[in-house]
Design a protein around this motif. Structure first.
Motif, PDB file in Angstrom:
ATOM      1  N   LEU A   1       0.824  -1.205   0.000  1.00 31.66           N
ATOM      2  CA  LEU A   1       0.000   0.000   0.000  1.00 31.66           C
ATOM      3  C   LEU A   1       0.858   1.255   0.000  1.00 31.66           C
ATOM      4  O   LEU A   1       0.576   2.213  -0.729  1.00 31.66           O
ATOM      5  N   LEU A   2       1.893   1.264   0.808  1.00 27.56           N
ATOM      6  CA  LEU A   2       2.774   2.429   0.906  1.00 27.56           C
ATOM      7  C   LEU A   2       3.411   2.752  -0.437  1.00 27.56           C
ATOM      8  O   LEU A   2       3.448   3.913  -0.854  1.00 27.56           O
ATOM      9  N   GLY A   3       3.874   1.719  -1.126  1.00 27.26           N
ATOM     10  CA  GLY A   3       4.518   1.912  -2.419  1.00 27.26           C
ATOM     11  C   GLY A   3       3.585   2.493  -3.464  1.00 27.26           C
ATOM     12  O   GLY A   3       4.033   3.110  -4.436  1.00 27.26           O
ATOM     13  N   ARG A   4       2.298   2.337  -3.272  1.00 24.26           N
ATOM     14  CA  ARG A   4       1.322   2.840  -4.236  1.00 24.26           C
ATOM     15  C   ARG A   4       0.553   4.047  -3.714  1.00 24.26           C
ATOM     16  O   ARG A   4      -0.353   4.537  -4.379  1.00 24.26           O
ATOM     17  N   GLY A   5       0.888   4.494  -2.519  1.00 23.84           N
ATOM     18  CA  GLY A   5       0.191   5.647  -1.945  1.00 23.84           C
ATOM     19  C   GLY A   5      -1.257   5.348  -1.610  1.00 23.84           C
ATOM     20  O   GLY A   5      -2.113   6.234  -1.697  1.00 23.84           O
ATOM     21  N   GLU A   6      -1.548   4.111  -1.215  1.00 19.14           N
ATOM     22  CA  GLU A   6      -2.914   3.694  -0.934  1.00 19.14           C
ATOM     23  C   GLU A   6      -3.115   3.429   0.554  1.00 19.14           C
ATOM     24  O   GLU A   6      -2.151   3.292   1.307  1.00 19.14           O
ATOM     25  N   THR A   7      -4.388   3.342   0.934  1.00 21.99           N
ATOM     26  CA  THR A   7      -4.730   3.162   2.337  1.00 21.99           C
ATOM     27  C   THR A   7      -5.819   2.105   2.507  1.00 21.99           C
ATOM     28  O   THR A   7      -6.481   1.715   1.549  1.00 21.99           O
ATOM     29  N   VAL A   8      -6.013   1.685   3.760  1.00 19.67           N
ATOM     30  CA  VAL A   8      -7.047   0.709   4.091  1.00 19.67           C
ATOM     31  C   VAL A   8      -7.745   1.131   5.377  1.00 19.67           C
ATOM     32  O   VAL A   8      -7.147   1.779   6.242  1.00 19.67           O
ATOM     33  N   ALA A   9      -9.028   0.771   5.482  1.00 18.76           N
ATOM     34  CA  ALA A   9      -9.814   0.970   6.694  1.00 18.76           C
ATOM     35  C   ALA A   9     -10.634  -0.294   6.906  1.00 18.76           C
ATOM     36  O   ALA A   9     -10.901  -1.038   5.955  1.00 18.76           O
ATOM     37  N   VAL A  10     -11.038  -0.537   8.147  1.00 19.26           N
ATOM     38  CA  VAL A  10     -11.782  -1.753   8.458  1.00 19.26           C
ATOM     39  C   VAL A  10     -13.099  -1.449   9.154  1.00 19.26           C
ATOM     40  O   VAL A  10     -13.233  -0.445   9.851  1.00 19.26           O
ATOM     41  N   ALA A  11     -14.054  -2.356   8.946  1.00 19.75           N
ATOM     42  CA  ALA A  11     -15.290  -2.405   9.730  1.00 19.75           C
ATOM     43  C   ALA A  11     -15.402  -3.849  10.170  1.00 19.75           C
ATOM     44  O   ALA A  11     -15.580  -4.745   9.344  1.00 19.75           O
ATOM     45  N   GLU A  12     -15.229  -4.077  11.456  1.00 21.78           N
ATOM     46  CA  GLU A  12     -15.159  -5.441  11.947  1.00 21.78           C
ATOM     47  C   GLU A  12     -16.161  -5.691  13.054  1.00 21.78           C
ATOM     48  O   GLU A  12     -16.429  -4.822  13.872  1.00 21.78           O
ATOM     49  N   SER A  13     -16.686  -6.897  13.042  1.00 15.96           N
ATOM     50  CA  SER A  13     -17.660  -7.299  14.042  1.00 15.96           C
ATOM     51  C   SER A  13     -17.061  -8.378  14.932  1.00 15.96           C
ATOM     52  O   SER A  13     -16.505  -8.067  15.975  1.00 15.96           O
ATOM     53  N   LEU A  14     -17.086  -9.640  14.517  1.00 15.42           N
ATOM     54  CA  LEU A  14     -16.665 -10.713  15.410  1.00 15.42           C
ATOM     55  C   LEU A  14     -15.218 -10.597  15.864  1.00 15.42           C
ATOM     56  O   LEU A  14     -14.871 -11.120  16.922  1.00 15.42           O
TER      57      LEU A  14
ATOM     58  N   GLY B   1       5.174   2.307  11.204  1.00 19.18           N
ATOM     59  CA  GLY B   1       4.835   3.143  10.055  1.00 19.18           C
ATOM     60  C   GLY B   1       3.457   2.891   9.488  1.00 19.18           C
ATOM     61  O   GLY B   1       3.085   3.465   8.463  1.00 19.18           O
ATOM     62  N   ALA B   2       2.681   2.036  10.145  1.00 16.76           N
ATOM     63  CA  ALA B   2       1.348   1.686   9.636  1.00 16.76           C
ATOM     64  C   ALA B   2       0.432   2.894   9.521  1.00 16.76           C
ATOM     65  O   ALA B   2      -0.524   2.870   8.745  1.00 16.76           O
ATOM     66  N   SER B   3       0.721   3.959  10.244  1.00 14.13           N
ATOM     67  CA  SER B   3      -0.148   5.139  10.168  1.00 14.13           C
ATOM     68  C   SER B   3      -0.159   5.752   8.775  1.00 14.13           C
ATOM     69  O   SER B   3      -1.085   6.485   8.433  1.00 14.13           O
ATOM     70  N   ALA B   4       0.821   5.426   7.953  1.00 16.53           N
ATOM     71  CA  ALA B   4       0.845   5.936   6.582  1.00 16.53           C
ATOM     72  C   ALA B   4      -0.156   5.215   5.685  1.00 16.53           C
ATOM     73  O   ALA B   4      -0.531   5.744   4.633  1.00 16.53           O
ATOM     74  N   THR B   5      -0.600   4.021   6.091  1.00 19.08           N
ATOM     75  CA  THR B   5      -1.500   3.250   5.237  1.00 19.08           C
ATOM     76  C   THR B   5      -2.804   2.845   5.912  1.00 19.08           C
ATOM     77  O   THR B   5      -3.746   2.467   5.218  1.00 19.08           O
ATOM     78  N   PHE B   6      -2.885   2.878   7.227  1.00 17.96           N
ATOM     79  CA  PHE B   6      -4.105   2.482   7.922  1.00 17.96           C
ATOM     80  C   PHE B   6      -4.874   3.719   8.338  1.00 17.96           C
ATOM     81  O   PHE B   6      -4.399   4.518   9.133  1.00 17.96           O
ATOM     82  N   ARG B   7      -6.081   3.881   7.776  1.00 11.17           N
ATOM     83  CA  ARG B   7      -6.898   5.069   8.066  1.00 11.17           C
ATOM     84  C   ARG B   7      -7.614   4.964   9.396  1.00 11.17           C
ATOM     85  O   ARG B   7      -7.797   5.951  10.092  1.00 11.17           O
TER      86      ARG B   7
END
Length: 158
Positions: A12-25, A39-45
């Protein structure tokens, strides 16, 4: 082979992309896994822990009629969670997880039922599976499977 959060972060970092989650269980375990890499703050929203059914609608945007028709544990709900995480948290990819970790079945769904989904800019993917083991094992297997699904979609193998 389970995808590592570090490998996903680097992609994700190499492509300037990010991820977010919606989790239940998984109750926050997925977000914790994705933030375990320095460094996850650069890719995890961020993430939404939508354990209660009504929060799936109010926080993650899962349509109420879908929840009423299928209940909180279905492939369609996982896809809506993924889309909601992506849209509401402004990420390139959204990752949604719902299921039954036990000890009892929920809304007619047996223990070990898990649905995972990724929503991305070009494509998405949904996987359903049945996990064996106790509550802790089911939740851990769900996190591993979610990371693998995300890695596959990010790599174009969705």
């Amino acid at each position: 082979m389970t995808a590592s959060a570090g490998d996903i972060h680097r992609q994700l970092l190499g492509r300037g992309e990010t991820v977010a989650v919606a989790e239940s269980l998984t109750g926050g375990l997925l977000g914790a896994a994705l933030t375990s890499t320095p460094g996850a703050s650069a890719t995890f929203r961020g993430g939404l822990i939508v354990y209660a059914t009504e929060l799936k609608e109010t926080l993650a945007g899962v349509p109420g009629p879908l929840l009423a028709a299928e209940g909180p544990v279905s492939a369609h709900v996982a896809a809506a969670l993924a889309a909601g995480a992506r849209d509401r948290l402004g990420a390139t990819y959204g990752l949604g997880v719902t299921g039954v970790a036990g000890p009892d079945p929920q809304n007619g769904q047996p223990v070990g039922t898990v649905h995972l989904a990724v929503a991305g800019p070009a494509e998405g993917a949904v996987r359903s599976m049945r996990c064996e083991g106790d509550r802790e094992q089911i939740r851990a297997a769900s996190v591993d499977a979610a990371l693998s699904l995300l890695a596959d979609v990010v790599a174009g193998r969705g």
